[in-house]
Scaffold this motif. Sequence first.
Motif, mmCIF file in Angstrom:
data_model
loop_
_atom_site.group_PDB
_atom_site.id
_atom_site.type_symbol
_atom_site.label_atom_id
_atom_site.label_comp_id
_atom_site.label_asym_id
_atom_site.label_seq_id
_atom_site.Cartn_x
_atom_site.Cartn_y
_atom_site.Cartn_z
ATOM 1 N N TRP A 113 -1.003 11.707 1.922
ATOM 2 C CA TRP A 113 -1.666 10.407 1.758
ATOM 3 C C TRP A 113 -1.881 10.193 0.269
ATOM 4 C CZ3 TRP A 113 -6.032 8.010 -0.147
ATOM 5 C CH2 TRP A 113 -6.493 6.846 0.485
ATOM 6 N N SER A 156 -3.093 6.992 -2.801
ATOM 7 C CA SER A 156 -3.578 5.635 -3.051
ATOM 8 C C SER A 156 -3.701 5.381 -4.542
ATOM 9 C CB SER A 156 -4.926 5.386 -2.373
ATOM 10 O OG SER A 156 -5.982 6.008 -3.090
ATOM 11 N N GLN A 198 0.680 6.231 3.381
ATOM 12 C CA GLN A 198 0.445 7.310 4.341
ATOM 13 C C GLN A 198 1.800 7.849 4.782
ATOM 14 O OE1 GLN A 198 -2.643 7.417 7.682
ATOM 15 N NE2 GLN A 198 -0.793 6.846 8.817
ATOM 16 N N MET A 229 -5.940 4.888 9.039
ATOM 17 C CA MET A 229 -5.177 4.984 7.796
ATOM 18 C C MET A 229 -6.043 4.801 6.548
ATOM 19 S SD MET A 229 -1.900 2.716 6.660
ATOM 20 C CE MET A 229 -1.095 2.976 5.078
#
Length: 290
Positions: A148, A150, A106, A70
């Motif tokens: 995904w 972040s 994720q 991940m």
Amino acid sequence: MNTSTRVRINESPGTLNQYRRALFSKGIKTKTPKLPATRITLSDVTVDPKKVDKYSKVCGFEQGQKQLPMTFPHLLAFPLHLELMLLRDFPFAVMGMVHVRNEISQHRAIKIFETMDVTCYFSDIRATEKGYDIDIKTDIHIAGEVVWESISTNLVRQKTGIAPTAKKNDTNTLPEFPHKEFWKLSTDLGRRYALISGDSNPIHLFALSAKLFGFKGHIAHGMWTKARMVAALHNKLDSEACRVVVDFKLPIFLPTSIQLNYEIKDNAIDFDIRDQSGIKPHLKGSIEAL
């Protein structure tokens, strides 16, 4: 940011050259710092399975898997983060910035042979009593689908005119978690992770190089610590779609032993990482199924 510059590249920047440039970056002196409105996309990215296995070994993931760990996509984004901070209109010096928070979402596991587009850009800046918190957003698309995401938050220590609040003693607020693991970290951990990640910041490599930047010794990478935690806890959720949020606290000086403490609640796990005695917090956070 009303308008943005979009840059598309086909090859990842070399981090060693980036660190050389970072040593001489000074930023722009201004009372009201603004972030560059630039988006950098690394197109058609594929990964080397051998590199994934080496990463898995260093970080504690099971090797030989058909899906990326991940936290592995952060390695694809990291050179783009540096490139953003090395832009001429970035208002701060790169060296001395501190990674204080990281959030990964994720939406599904990424298969090891899939082709990705990795896009990074500045998403926010906030003045605090310690300086400025700068958010860098990363989006990873596969066939047009965001799989995904972040947000990496970096602190620039600088006077902002915001009055400090009363300090809290973290040692008095550490929760009692029912589960515990102990990890022994070797003195070469930072060098081994740097070889795989490309993050060769001198503060992680040797005690002497770290001292040149004001540390009493070399310290573990924050993203190694997060990855090691995910390797230990992700499978306990039984969900490939999840969000992991961590706040980085005190640095982990190498070599040392540390402890992971955690509690499982329905579809979430609260955790922290402390020193061997369980007194000083190094990292706090949670992992939850999406």
